[in-house]
Design a protein around this motif. Structure first.
Motif, PDB file in Angstrom:
ATOM      1  N   ILE A 157       7.174   9.891   7.805  1.00  0.00           N
ATOM      2  CA  ILE A 157       7.211  11.325   7.543  1.00  0.00           C
ATOM      3  C   ILE A 157       6.681  11.484   6.125  1.00  0.00           C
ATOM      4  N   VAL A 158       5.596  12.233   6.010  1.00  0.00           N
ATOM      5  CA  VAL A 158       4.926  12.394   4.719  1.00  0.00           C
ATOM      6  C   VAL A 158       5.177  13.808   4.212  1.00  0.00           C
ATOM      7  N   THR A 159       5.686  13.886   2.997  1.00  0.00           N
ATOM      8  CA  THR A 159       5.881  15.164   2.314  1.00  0.00           C
ATOM      9  C   THR A 159       4.642  15.421   1.463  1.00  0.00           C
ATOM     10  N   ARG A 160       4.107  16.646   1.569  1.00  0.00           N
ATOM     11  CA  ARG A 160       2.878  16.993   0.863  1.00  0.00           C
ATOM     12  C   ARG A 160       2.941  18.415   0.352  1.00  0.00           C
ATOM     13  N   ASN A 161       2.024  18.722  -0.542  1.00  0.00           N
ATOM     14  CA  ASN A 161       1.794  20.083  -0.996  1.00  0.00           C
ATOM     15  C   ASN A 161       0.687  20.666  -0.116  1.00  0.00           C
ATOM     16  N   PHE A 162       1.060  21.447   0.886  1.00  0.00           N
ATOM     17  CA  PHE A 162       0.094  22.086   1.772  1.00  0.00           C
ATOM     18  C   PHE A 162      -0.301  23.446   1.184  1.00  0.00           C
ATOM     19  N   PRO A 163      -1.407  24.033   1.640  1.00  0.00           N
ATOM     20  CA  PRO A 163      -1.809  25.339   1.115  1.00  0.00           C
ATOM     21  C   PRO A 163      -0.722  26.409   1.239  1.00  0.00           C
ATOM     22  N   ASP A 164       0.112  26.310   2.295  1.00  0.00           N
ATOM     23  CA  ASP A 164       1.176  27.298   2.505  1.00  0.00           C
ATOM     24  C   ASP A 164       2.491  26.917   1.839  1.00  0.00           C
ATOM     25  N   GLY A 165       2.542  25.767   1.165  1.00  0.00           N
ATOM     26  CA  GLY A 165       3.757  25.341   0.489  1.00  0.00           C
ATOM     27  C   GLY A 165       4.087  23.890   0.785  1.00  0.00           C
ATOM     28  N   ILE A 166       5.169  23.411   0.206  1.00  0.00           N
ATOM     29  CA  ILE A 166       5.599  22.025   0.401  1.00  0.00           C
ATOM     30  C   ILE A 166       6.191  21.889   1.791  1.00  0.00           C
ATOM     31  N   GLN A 188       0.832  -1.203   0.000  1.00  0.00           N
ATOM     32  CA  GLN A 188       0.000   0.000   0.000  1.00  0.00           C
ATOM     33  C   GLN A 188       0.865   1.251   0.000  1.00  0.00           C
ATOM     34  N   LEU A 189       1.925   1.293   0.819  1.00  0.00           N
ATOM     35  CA  LEU A 189       2.809   2.460   0.865  1.00  0.00           C
ATOM     36  C   LEU A 189       3.573   2.618  -0.446  1.00  0.00           C
ATOM     37  N   GLU A 190       4.027   1.511  -1.019  1.00  0.00           N
ATOM     38  CA  GLU A 190       4.734   1.578  -2.305  1.00  0.00           C
ATOM     39  C   GLU A 190       3.822   2.142  -3.397  1.00  0.00           C
ATOM     40  N   ALA A 191       2.568   1.683  -3.433  1.00  0.00           N
ATOM     41  CA  ALA A 191       1.609   2.181  -4.425  1.00  0.00           C
ATOM     42  C   ALA A 191       1.303   3.658  -4.177  1.00  0.00           C
ATOM     43  N   TYR A 192       1.207   4.062  -2.923  1.00  0.00           N
ATOM     44  CA  TYR A 192       0.994   5.468  -2.551  1.00  0.00           C
ATOM     45  C   TYR A 192       2.119   6.322  -3.113  1.00  0.00           C
ATOM     46  N   ASN A 193       3.353   5.882  -2.922  1.00  0.00           N
ATOM     47  CA  ASN A 193       4.495   6.663  -3.393  1.00  0.00           C
ATOM     48  C   ASN A 193       4.606   6.698  -4.913  1.00  0.00           C
ATOM     49  N   ARG A 194       4.094   5.684  -5.585  1.00  0.00           N
ATOM     50  CA  ARG A 194       4.064   5.690  -7.059  1.00  0.00           C
ATOM     51  C   ARG A 194       2.834   6.443  -7.585  1.00  0.00           C
ATOM     52  N   GLY A 199       5.652   9.263   1.133  1.00  0.00           N
ATOM     53  CA  GLY A 199       5.668   8.774   2.505  1.00  0.00           C
ATOM     54  C   GLY A 199       6.974   8.038   2.766  1.00  0.00           C
ATOM     55  N   ARG A 200       7.746   8.515   3.752  1.00  0.00           N
ATOM     56  CA  ARG A 200       9.013   7.860   4.107  1.00  0.00           C
ATOM     57  C   ARG A 200       8.810   7.074   5.391  1.00  0.00           C
ATOM     58  N   LEU A 201       8.974   5.769   5.293  1.00  0.00           N
ATOM     59  CA  LEU A 201       8.805   4.887   6.438  1.00  0.00           C
ATOM     60  C   LEU A 201       9.975   5.064   7.398  1.00  0.00           C
ATOM     61  N   ILE A 202       9.661   5.314   8.665  1.00  0.00           N
ATOM     62  CA  ILE A 202      10.666   5.442   9.711  1.00  0.00           C
ATOM     63  C   ILE A 202      10.755   4.126  10.491  1.00  0.00           C
ATOM     64  N   ALA A 203       9.609   3.540  10.797  1.00  0.00           N
ATOM     65  CA  ALA A 203       9.578   2.279  11.548  1.00  0.00           C
ATOM     66  C   ALA A 203       8.262   1.559  11.290  1.00  0.00           C
ATOM     67  N   ARG A 204       8.298   0.250  11.401  1.00  0.00           N
ATOM     68  CA  ARG A 204       7.086  -0.565  11.253  1.00  0.00           C
ATOM     69  C   ARG A 204       7.097  -1.634  12.340  1.00  0.00           C
ATOM     70  N   LEU A 205       5.963  -1.770  13.024  1.00  0.00           N
ATOM     71  CA  LEU A 205       5.770  -2.782  14.051  1.00  0.00           C
ATOM     72  C   LEU A 205       4.520  -3.562  13.708  1.00  0.00           C
ATOM     73  N   SER A 206       4.482  -4.826  14.082  1.00  0.00           N
ATOM     74  CA  SER A 206       3.255  -5.580  13.854  1.00  0.00           C
ATOM     75  C   SER A 206       3.119  -6.708  14.858  1.00  0.00           C
ATOM     76  N   VAL A 207       1.872  -7.023  15.135  1.00  0.00           N
ATOM     77  CA  VAL A 207       1.495  -8.201  15.904  1.00  0.00           C
ATOM     78  C   VAL A 207       0.231  -8.729  15.242  1.00  0.00           C
ATOM     79  N   GLY A 208       0.302  -9.948  14.740  1.00  0.00           N
ATOM     80  CA  GLY A 208      -0.862 -10.540  14.089  1.00  0.00           C
ATOM     81  C   GLY A 208      -1.346  -9.689  12.936  1.00  0.00           C
TER      82      GLY A 208
END
Length: 126
Positions: free
Chosen positions: A86-95, A17-23, A69-78
């Protein structure tokens, strides 16, 4: 003693999902979500219900030139996966960049529920 559940299958869905988001690949992104998935601002503000609403929300976002979206850490249980990004975006006030924690619940190989906790955008610091 009970062995811990392997979260690797759930992690694989969240990673795809994250890879597809970044593409900005909406079809690959939506393939990771249940048709009746729900998407919340943490803890309980509904942002989107169902694949159609999730798709519409991301079609707009995928038009942003700086989106990543830059992955910093991933944890999982089941079936539960927690990402710190850290997500970089185009915000109304700038990038800018925003800290985020994403919690995904995976069922039958797809994301069924997700919660997002956002920090404060930092304009000019992707």
């Amino acid at each position: 003693m009970v062995a811990p559940q392997d979260g690797s299958a759930a992690e694989a869905v969240v990673a795809a999902q994250l890879e597809a988001y970044n593409r900005r690949d909406i079809e690959a992104f939506m393939a990771c979500w249940h048709e009746d998935a729900v998407y919340f601002a943490h803890p309980d503000t509904l942002l989107a219900r169902g694949a159609a609403e999730i798709r519409a929300r991301h079609l707009d976002r995928f038009r942003e030139s700086a989106l990543h979206g830059r992955l910093i850490a991933r944890l999982s249980v089941g079936d539960l996966v927690v990402d710190r990004e850290i997500v970089t975006r185009n915000f109304p006030d700038g990038i800018g960049a925003i800290d985020m924690i994403a919690i995904y619940q995976v069922e039958s190989g797809r994301i069924a529920r997700a919660w997002f906790k956002m920090g404060t955008p930092r304009i000019g610091s992707p």
